[in-house]
Structure formats: C-alpha cells, structure tokens
Design an enzyme around this catalytic site. Structure first.
Site, PDB file in Angstrom:
ATOM      1  CG  HIS A 186     -18.474  -7.011  22.093  1.00  0.00           C
ATOM      2  ND1 HIS A 186     -19.209  -8.109  22.483  1.00  0.00           N
ATOM      3  CD2 HIS A 186     -19.342  -6.207  21.436  1.00  0.00           C
ATOM      4  CE1 HIS A 186     -20.467  -7.965  22.090  1.00  0.00           C
ATOM      5  NE2 HIS A 186     -20.570  -6.823  21.448  1.00  0.00           N
ATOM      6  CG  ASP A 257     -21.807  -9.659  16.271  1.00  0.00           C
ATOM      7  OD1 ASP A 257     -22.321  -8.524  16.423  1.00  0.00           O
ATOM      8  OD2 ASP A 257     -21.655 -10.452  17.222  1.00  0.00           O
TER       9      ASP A 257
END
Length: 363
Positions: A186, A257
């Site tokens: 992230h 993702d």
C-alpha cells in the site's frame, strides 16, 4: 466498434470504490451505461445493515440485466474486517488456523458467507493464500493461515469451501505470494530476491491447488526477481500469463490488487498500470477510492483497444472472464428490514463467536 461500445468494453473490467454512504451519481451513470464491472465497499461506505443492503440494491439495480455487478468486500477476519456486528466477528486467520480444525474454519466461513449474501455482497476477497514466513512483514502476518504451505492449504481452502457453500465467490490472494515481504505494498514496492526453487517450495504451493477450487485469484504488487526483475507481478506477463495461466493452468478470473496502491501508483500512472495489467493477463482491475481514476483507466483502456487489435482481443477475453463471475453470482440484497434481520442469523453468529472465543482462550 463505436466509441460508446469501446468505453463499455473497457468499463467491463473495472471495479470501483467510492467515498461516503451514498452512491455517487457518476457511479450510477457508469453502471447504467454498462461501463462498470462492479464495486468494492469499505468501512467508509457502511452503516447499519439495512443501509448496506439498500446501498447495494440501489447500485445493483442500475446495471443492465445481462451484466450484473460484482459486489466485493475484504472480510477476512481479524484486522481486515470491514463489517461489524451483527456480522460474525472472526479472529485473525492465524488464530483460527491454530485450532487445526478445518471443519470449524469452514463452518465460520459458511455462516459469514450467508450474512454477506443477505446484504447483497457477491465476492469476499478471501482467503489469504500467503505463507507467513517473515515476522517483520507489516501487511500479512496474522492474516495468513500459517507458516507452512501445508497449513495454509488445509485451512484456507476450508474457508473457501464455506464461502462457496453460502453462495459467495472466494478470491485467493496475493499471487504469487506476499508472505515474506518486509514492505507494505500500500505504501511502497516490495521486492523478493528468492530463487525459483524457493518460490516452488514455499510461496507457490497454495496457488498451485487453486485451479479447480477457486473462482478468482488476486495479484500481488510485489517484484519477484526470479520471475521478472523490476516489474510488479500484477503488471508482468511472465507472472500472470506464463506462470499462473500457463504453468499452473489456472482458468478462473485474475483480479489486480488496487491500482491506487503506492507500489504501482508511485511508479506508473493509472492509465499505464491499467493497460499493463490487462496486457499481463489480469481480467479485473480494482480502483478502490477515486472515481476520477476509474474514468482515467477506462479512457486509457478504450483508447488502447481502439488502435491495437491484439490488445482489444485481450480486453475482450478479460471482460468475458469478469462477466462469467458476475453472472454466476448476481447480487440479491434483502432490503426488507425484518427479512434481513432473520437472514443475518444474529443468534447463530453470536453463538459461534462465543464458541470461538472460548476455544481460543489460553488454557
């Protein structure tokens, strides 16, 4: 193919997130025009159980009948759980797996799945198939079912069976393995220097058995030096097409993702990452927060398809796989408050929660 048809084709691989507890008009219009594959909901979108079901119903009702939306959530248990009570509260998967009771794991996922289905969800981004081998891993850790491939396979696939029995699509993650990284994708781009022999021994076994057992897999924004140096797995044809499709024979949908994560966003614009992910072999692209980024990805995909026949063929294949998921499990939220309360099986969830707490208490 007209411009509108090309935009619709591009949209059929995009799953969008958004802010707030109301559906933005922009999202509803995209869905109505057939330019959206689905939505993903987070805590920021979720209030009461009735609000959740009503929100999903409002969005789902805008989709053309022959292209129902995918409605996804990350409801793993432990620290990755978007839905609160009365949805079943699960411990971290490491803790659940420590009981070495696959039947219990399956029972938990089955009850959770029935609750998700009642609310209108169609996919849970679970189970985690990453093998937990790095105590300094900031993002996986106790989300993993275990530190050996054998334990992950036993427990994760029990969880997947439970979701399937409840009518929820499972999605294993994060191919080809995020368990040994020391960075959170992230926030940064992790890299694994392991040779292929190590990947075959540790990271890949849980994914090798996915072929006939999971309808979808999610990719990792991780560089694997043994597979493709310098390029995140999500964007690497050597990883997605050559290894996962070719060598492992996986035939289900491959989901990227989130393309907003810094592991790819800081190195590629969303336009480039969307096109590269499709080119690599992904079928469904997540853009989890910003609708303007969804639009940028849609435009980039459409423009590339309009001038590149081979890319257009790949995009059409991706859209077909994504649609097959959605048709197999269309959203059916229960919006009547009394019927929804009954369908959520609140007493059963409370009882199972107490059973888990009791079994996990130190002796």
């Amino acid at each position: 193919m007209s411009t509108a048809e090309t935009r619709a084709l591009a949209g059929q691989v995009l799953v969008a997130g958004f802010a707030g507890t109301d559906a933005p008009d922009e999202l509803l219009r995209s869905s109505q025009r057939g330019e959206l594959a689905g939505i993903i909901l987070f805590k920021r979108n979720l209030g009461t159980m009735h609000q959740i079901a009503s929100l999903i119903a409002r969005i789902a009702d805008t989709a053309p009948e022959h292209t129902p939306l995918l409605v996804a959530v990350d409801q793993e248990g432990g620290r990755v759980a978007r839905l609160g009570a009365p949805v079943l509260k699960l411990p971290p998967m490491r803790a659940l797996s420590s009981l070495r009771d696959p039947a219990l794991t399956e029972r938990c996922a089955k009850l959770l799945g029935r609750q998700l289905r009642a609310l209108g969800f169609t996919m849970d981004f679970a189970p985690v198939l990453d093998v937990d081998t790095n105590p300094d891993n900031p993002v996986i850790g106790d989300r993993s079912f275990g530190s050996t491939p054998e334990q992950v396979i036993e427990q994760a696939y029990a969880f997947a069976r439970g979701l399937e029995a409840a009518g929820i699509l499972a999605c294993g993650k994060h191919f080809p393995g995020h368990g040994d990284t020391d960075l959170d994708s992230h926030l940064a781009l992790p890299r694994l220097p392991h040779d292929r022999a190590r990947l075959d021994r540790i990271e890949l076994p849980p994914f090798r058995v996915a072929r006939a057992r999971l309808p979808a897999l999610m990719t990792a924004h991780v560089v694997f030096d043994a597979l493709r140096k310098g390029t995140p797995a999500t964007l690497a044809r050597e990883v997605i097409t050559d290894l996962l499709r070719g060598e492992l024979g996986y035939e289900g949908a491959i989901i990227s993702d989130d393309l907003e994560m810094k592991a790819v966003a800081d190195h590629y614009g969303v336009e480039a990452s969307a096109c590269l992910a499709i080119e690599a072999g992904c079928d469904t692209l997540l853009v989890c927060s910003r609708l303007d980024w969804v639009e940028r990805a849609r435009v980039a995909l459409a423009e590339r398809a309009s001038r590149d026949p081979s890319f257009k063929a790949r995009l059409e294949e991706a859209a077909r796989r994504t649609l097959a998921l959605r048709v197999a499990c269309p959203p059916r939220p229960i919006t009547d408050p009394h019927a929804l309360e009954q369908a959520l099986e609140i007493d059963a969830a409370d009882a199972l929660g107490r059973e888990l707490a009791g079994r996990l208490q130190p002796s």
